[in-house]
Design a protein around this motif. Structure first.
Motif, PDB file in Angstrom:
ATOM      1  N   LEU A  64      -3.147  -3.055   3.548  1.00  0.00           N
ATOM      2  CA  LEU A  64      -2.003  -3.637   2.852  1.00  0.00           C
ATOM      3  C   LEU A  64      -2.146  -3.475   1.338  1.00  0.00           C
ATOM      4  O   LEU A  64      -1.195  -3.065   0.650  1.00  0.00           O
ATOM      5  CB  LEU A  64      -1.874  -5.116   3.217  1.00  0.00           C
ATOM      6  CG  LEU A  64      -0.778  -5.896   2.502  1.00  0.00           C
ATOM      7  CD1 LEU A  64       0.602  -5.404   2.903  1.00  0.00           C
ATOM      8  CD2 LEU A  64      -0.908  -7.401   2.793  1.00  0.00           C
ATOM      9  N   ASN A  65      -3.317  -3.769   0.817  1.00  0.00           N
ATOM     10  CA  ASN A  65      -3.538  -3.647  -0.626  1.00  0.00           C
ATOM     11  C   ASN A  65      -3.465  -2.187  -1.071  1.00  0.00           C
ATOM     12  O   ASN A  65      -2.990  -1.887  -2.177  1.00  0.00           O
ATOM     13  CB  ASN A  65      -4.888  -4.256  -0.994  1.00  0.00           C
ATOM     14  CG  ASN A  65      -4.881  -5.770  -0.873  1.00  0.00           C
ATOM     15  OD1 ASN A  65      -3.855  -6.409  -1.079  1.00  0.00           O
ATOM     16  ND2 ASN A  65      -6.011  -6.351  -0.513  1.00  0.00           N
ATOM     17  N   ARG A  66      -3.922  -1.285  -0.222  1.00  0.00           N
ATOM     18  CA  ARG A  66      -3.799   0.150  -0.537  1.00  0.00           C
ATOM     19  C   ARG A  66      -2.324   0.529  -0.628  1.00  0.00           C
ATOM     20  O   ARG A  66      -1.918   1.287  -1.527  1.00  0.00           O
ATOM     21  CB  ARG A  66      -4.502   0.980   0.532  1.00  0.00           C
ATOM     22  CG  ARG A  66      -4.366   2.490   0.352  1.00  0.00           C
ATOM     23  CD  ARG A  66      -5.157   3.239   1.424  1.00  0.00           C
ATOM     24  NE  ARG A  66      -4.950   4.664   1.325  1.00  0.00           N
ATOM     25  CZ  ARG A  66      -3.972   5.334   1.925  1.00  0.00           C
ATOM     26  NH1 ARG A  66      -3.092   4.667   2.697  1.00  0.00           N
ATOM     27  NH2 ARG A  66      -3.852   6.642   1.781  1.00  0.00           N
ATOM     28  N   ALA A  67      -1.505   0.012   0.275  1.00  0.00           N
ATOM     29  CA  ALA A  67      -0.074   0.323   0.256  1.00  0.00           C
ATOM     30  C   ALA A  67       0.580  -0.178  -1.027  1.00  0.00           C
ATOM     31  O   ALA A  67       1.474   0.477  -1.580  1.00  0.00           O
ATOM     32  CB  ALA A  67       0.602  -0.302   1.474  1.00  0.00           C
ATOM     33  N   LEU A 108       4.299   2.338   5.160  1.00  0.00           N
ATOM     34  CA  LEU A 108       2.914   2.002   5.488  1.00  0.00           C
ATOM     35  C   LEU A 108       2.777   0.531   5.845  1.00  0.00           C
ATOM     36  O   LEU A 108       2.073   0.163   6.789  1.00  0.00           O
ATOM     37  CB  LEU A 108       2.003   2.333   4.302  1.00  0.00           C
ATOM     38  CG  LEU A 108       1.878   3.809   3.926  1.00  0.00           C
ATOM     39  CD1 LEU A 108       1.089   3.958   2.626  1.00  0.00           C
ATOM     40  CD2 LEU A 108       1.190   4.599   5.041  1.00  0.00           C
ATOM     41  N   VAL A 109       3.471  -0.313   5.092  1.00  0.00           N
ATOM     42  CA  VAL A 109       3.394  -1.760   5.333  1.00  0.00           C
ATOM     43  C   VAL A 109       3.978  -2.119   6.694  1.00  0.00           C
ATOM     44  O   VAL A 109       3.420  -2.946   7.433  1.00  0.00           O
ATOM     45  CB  VAL A 109       4.116  -2.524   4.201  1.00  0.00           C
ATOM     46  CG1 VAL A 109       4.315  -3.988   4.568  1.00  0.00           C
ATOM     47  CG2 VAL A 109       3.333  -2.411   2.897  1.00  0.00           C
ATOM     48  N   ASP A 110       5.096  -1.491   7.058  1.00  0.00           N
ATOM     49  CA  ASP A 110       5.740  -1.807   8.341  1.00  0.00           C
ATOM     50  C   ASP A 110       4.842  -1.485   9.532  1.00  0.00           C
ATOM     51  O   ASP A 110       4.958  -2.095  10.592  1.00  0.00           O
ATOM     52  CB  ASP A 110       7.070  -1.072   8.457  1.00  0.00           C
ATOM     53  CG  ASP A 110       8.179  -1.746   7.651  1.00  0.00           C
ATOM     54  OD1 ASP A 110       7.996  -2.923   7.269  1.00  0.00           O
ATOM     55  OD2 ASP A 110       9.220  -1.107   7.403  1.00  0.00           O
ATOM     56  N   PRO A 124      -0.698  -6.799  13.301  1.00  0.00           N
ATOM     57  CA  PRO A 124      -1.818  -7.695  12.966  1.00  0.00           C
ATOM     58  C   PRO A 124      -1.509  -8.685  11.853  1.00  0.00           C
ATOM     59  O   PRO A 124      -2.177  -9.715  11.744  1.00  0.00           O
ATOM     60  CB  PRO A 124      -2.922  -6.722  12.524  1.00  0.00           C
ATOM     61  CG  PRO A 124      -2.205  -5.506  12.047  1.00  0.00           C
ATOM     62  CD  PRO A 124      -0.979  -5.406  12.899  1.00  0.00           C
ATOM     63  N   LEU A 125      -0.501  -8.406  11.016  1.00  0.00           N
ATOM     64  CA  LEU A 125      -0.317  -9.212   9.812  1.00  0.00           C
ATOM     65  C   LEU A 125       0.990  -9.995   9.761  1.00  0.00           C
ATOM     66  O   LEU A 125       1.314 -10.583   8.726  1.00  0.00           O
ATOM     67  CB  LEU A 125      -0.394  -8.312   8.563  1.00  0.00           C
ATOM     68  CG  LEU A 125      -1.734  -7.629   8.292  1.00  0.00           C
ATOM     69  CD1 LEU A 125      -1.658  -6.807   7.009  1.00  0.00           C
ATOM     70  CD2 LEU A 125      -2.870  -8.644   8.188  1.00  0.00           C
ATOM     71  N   VAL A 126       1.736 -10.034  10.848  1.00  0.00           N
ATOM     72  CA  VAL A 126       3.054 -10.673  10.795  1.00  0.00           C
ATOM     73  C   VAL A 126       2.982 -12.131  10.334  1.00  0.00           C
ATOM     74  O   VAL A 126       3.902 -12.633   9.681  1.00  0.00           O
ATOM     75  CB  VAL A 126       3.758 -10.558  12.166  1.00  0.00           C
ATOM     76  CG1 VAL A 126       3.021 -11.370  13.232  1.00  0.00           C
ATOM     77  CG2 VAL A 126       5.216 -10.977  12.056  1.00  0.00           C
ATOM     78  N   GLY A 127       1.892 -12.833  10.638  1.00  0.00           N
ATOM     79  CA  GLY A 127       1.750 -14.223  10.231  1.00  0.00           C
ATOM     80  C   GLY A 127       0.943 -14.419   8.968  1.00  0.00           C
ATOM     81  O   GLY A 127       0.536 -15.536   8.656  1.00  0.00           O
ATOM     82  N   GLN A 171       4.086 -10.639   4.222  1.00  0.00           N
ATOM     83  CA  GLN A 171       5.527 -10.891   4.106  1.00  0.00           C
ATOM     84  C   GLN A 171       5.975 -10.834   2.647  1.00  0.00           C
ATOM     85  O   GLN A 171       7.064 -10.325   2.337  1.00  0.00           O
ATOM     86  CB  GLN A 171       5.866 -12.256   4.715  1.00  0.00           C
ATOM     87  CG  GLN A 171       5.571 -12.375   6.202  1.00  0.00           C
ATOM     88  CD  GLN A 171       6.463 -11.475   7.063  1.00  0.00           C
ATOM     89  OE1 GLN A 171       7.378 -10.824   6.572  1.00  0.00           O
ATOM     90  NE2 GLN A 171       6.182 -11.449   8.360  1.00  0.00           N
ATOM     91  N   ALA A 172       5.136 -11.340   1.729  1.00  0.00           N
ATOM     92  CA  ALA A 172       5.482 -11.305   0.305  1.00  0.00           C
ATOM     93  C   ALA A 172       5.517  -9.876  -0.217  1.00  0.00           C
ATOM     94  O   ALA A 172       6.411  -9.505  -1.001  1.00  0.00           O
ATOM     95  CB  ALA A 172       4.483 -12.133  -0.490  1.00  0.00           C
ATOM     96  N   THR A 173       4.559  -9.050   0.210  1.00  0.00           N
ATOM     97  CA  THR A 173       4.532  -7.643  -0.209  1.00  0.00           C
ATOM     98  C   THR A 173       5.758  -6.902   0.308  1.00  0.00           C
ATOM     99  O   THR A 173       6.414  -6.154  -0.431  1.00  0.00           O
ATOM    100  CB  THR A 173       3.253  -6.964   0.309  1.00  0.00           C
ATOM    101  OG1 THR A 173       2.111  -7.598  -0.278  1.00  0.00           O
ATOM    102  CG2 THR A 173       3.249  -5.471  -0.024  1.00  0.00           C
TER     103      THR A 173
END
Length: 415
Positions: free
Chosen positions: A334-337, A352-354, A359-362, A367-369
Motif C-alpha cells: 500500500l505504501n509503495r502504491a 495497485l491499491v484496488d 486483505p486490507l478492506v478493514g 480506505q483513506a489512501t
C-alpha cells in the motif's frame, strides 16, 4: 504535596510511571502477574486517595512504594504456609534488588527482553510488551491484533504463566542470546513508538510523547548492546526521522496534518541530522539492508526535501521495490502504491491499491489512501464514499478530523 489536579495527575502518572513501576516490581519479585496487579492496585489507590490527601511531590516514588506494599500483601496471603525461606528473602530485599542487571542497568529494557523470550510466540511477545512496557490497555492491544478483549486477556495470562513456569530470568540476556530475541525486541519497540506517534485511544491526544520518547530511549540502549547491528541502527534512524516531523504534525486547532500539509521549517533539524548520519553509516557497509534500514532510508529521502514537490519519489519507489522483496506485507505494498502515485500518476496507483482490497478492506489507511487517489482523479462521489468508510475505521478523534478535512476537498459541488 502539590496542588496539581488529582485526576490529571493520575492520568499523567500512568503515562509516565506505569512501565517504571511494573519493571521495578518485576525485578524485585520476579513475577509479572504480581508486578502488573500490584501496579494496577497502586494506581487505583491513587485515584481514591490523591483527591483527599493531595498529589505527592514525587508521584512515581509514591506509586512504587504503594505497589510494593500491595505486592508484599499478596505474597503473604498466597504463600502464608509455603516457601517461607523464599518469602523471607523477597520481603527483606530493598526496592531495586533482584536478578542481575546484565549489560545495561535499565529495568524497562530488562522487562522487554523478558517479555521477548523465544519460548513465547511472537504475538505473545509483542502483546505482553505493549501491556507491561507500553502501558496500553487490553482494549487497545486487542484492537491492534483484531481480536476480542477477553481473548487477548487469556493470551497474556498464558504468556505470563509460561514465563513463571519456565523460570525465564528477568535480565538482559548474554551476548550469545541476543540474536534470538532482538528481532522481537525491535518489533515491539517499533509498535510502542507507532502507538505514541498516532495514539489510538479515544481519551488521549493524537500524539503520546511518553511513548515515543520511551521507545527512542530504549532503542538507544539496545544499540548500546548491539552497536554493529544494522537493523537496530535502522530502527533508531527511522524513529528519529519520524520524530523530527512531529512538531509539524499538529495544527493550531489540534488537527493532524498530513505530509503534504506540514510546515517543513518546523521539523527538528538536529534529529534529522542524527537520523541521516545513521542511514549513511549503514550505506557505507555495503551490506544488504533489512526492513528497518530501508524504512529509515525512505524517511531520509522525505526529510531531505525542502518541499513536497522536491521529493525524489523515484528513489522512494526504488527503495520500496527493495522492501517488498523482503517484506510481503500488504501494508508495504500500500505504501509503495502511494509513492507510485507521485511517479506514474494516481490512476496507476489506484489500480495497485484496488488489488489489495481483500486483505486490507478493514484497514483505515487503505480506505483513506483509496479516497485520496479518487479525489485526485476527480471522482468526487466515489471519493466521498471512500472517505466515509475510512471515517468509520478511524481510531481517534484527531484522525477523524484529518479525514473529514480532506473529504471536504473532494466533494462535488452542491454535495
Amino acid at each position: 504535596m502539590t496542588t496539581t489536579d488529582p485526576r490529571e495527575a493520575v492520568t499523567r502518572a500512568h503515562r509516565e510511571e506505569w512501565a517504571r513501576v511494573v519493571a521495578s516490581l518485576s525485578r524485585r519479585f520476579g513475577d509479572l502477574d504480581i508486578a502488573e496487579d500490584a501496579a494496577a492496585e497502586a494506581f487505583a489507590t491513587a485515584v481514591e486517595r490523591w483527591p483527599t490527601d493531595g498529589v505527592p511531590a514525587n508521584p512515581g516514588a509514591w506509586l512504587t512504594t504503594t505497589a510494593g506494599n500491595r505486592a508484599i500483601d499478596r505474597i503473604r496471603r498466597e504463600r502464608k504456609r509455603e516457601h517461607k525461606h523464599w518469602e523471607a528473602q523477597v520481603l527483606s530485599d530493598p526496592p531495586g534488588s533482584g536478578a542481575p542487571a546484565g549489560a545495561i542497568d535499565d529495568d524497562r529494557l530488562r522487562l522487554i527482553f523478558t517479555c521477548c523470550h523465544p519460548a513465547l510466540s511472537m504475538e505473545a511477545r509483542v502483546a505482553l510488551t505493549l501491556r507491561l512496557v507500553g502501558g496500553l490497555t487490553m482494549a487497545e492491544i486487542a484492537r491492534a491484533f483484531l481480536v476480542r478483549e477477553d481473548a487477548m486477556t487469556r493470551r497474556l495470562t498464558r504468556a505470563k504463566t509460561k514465563i513463571k513456569q519456565a523460570r525465564i530470568p528477568y535480565r538482559v540476556p548474554d551476548a550469545e542470546d541476543l540474536p534470538a530475541r532482538v528481532t522481537s525486541v525491535l518489533a515491539v519497540l517499533f509498535l510502542v513508538f507507532n502507538e505514541g506517534y498516532l495514539a489510538s485511544g479515544p481519551d488521549t491526544g493524537p500524539i503520546r510523547l511518553d511513548l515515543t520518547a520511551e521507545a527512542i530511549r530504549l532503542t538507544r540502549l539496545t544499540r548500546g548492546l548491539l552497536p554493529t547491528d544494522g537493523e537496530v541502527a535502522g530502527l533508531l534512524a527511522l524513529m528519529l526521522l519520524t520524530e523530527a516531523r512531529r512538531p509539524a504534525r499538529i495544527s493550531a486547532a489540534g488537527d493532524l496534518l498530513m505530509l503534504d500539509e506540514q510546515d517543513r521549517t518546523a521539523w527538528d533539524v538536529a534529529l534529522i541530522a542524527e537520523g541521516h548520519a545513521l542511514v549513511r553509516e549503514r550505506l557505507v557497509t555495503g551490506l544488504a539492508p533489512g526492513r528497518y534500514q530501508l524504512l529509515a532510508a525512505i524517511n531520509a529521502v522525505h526529510t531531505s526535501a525542502r518541499t513536497m514537490g522536491e521529493t525524489d519519489w523515484s528513489q522512494i519507489v526504488a527503495l520500496y521495490d527493495q522492501l517488498v522483496r523482503i517484506d510481503t506485507s500488504p501494508v508495504v505494498a500500500l505504501n509503495r502504491a502511494i509513492a507510485i502515485a507521485e511517479v506514474a500518476g494516481p490512476d496507476v496507483a489506484l489500480a495497485l491499491v484496488d488489488r489489495l482490497e481483500n486483505p486490507l478492506v478493514g484497514y483505515q489507511p487503505y480506505q483513506a489512501t483509496r479516497a485520496d487517489l479518487l479525489r485526485r482523479l476527480g471522482r468526487g462521489r466515489e471519493a466521498d464514499t471512500a472517505y466515509g468508510l475510512a471515517l468509520d475505521l478511524a481510531a481517534s478523534p484527531a484522525e477523524a478530523a484529518a479525514l473529514t478535512r480532506r473529504r471536504r476537498l473532494g466533494r462535488p459541488p452542491g454535495a
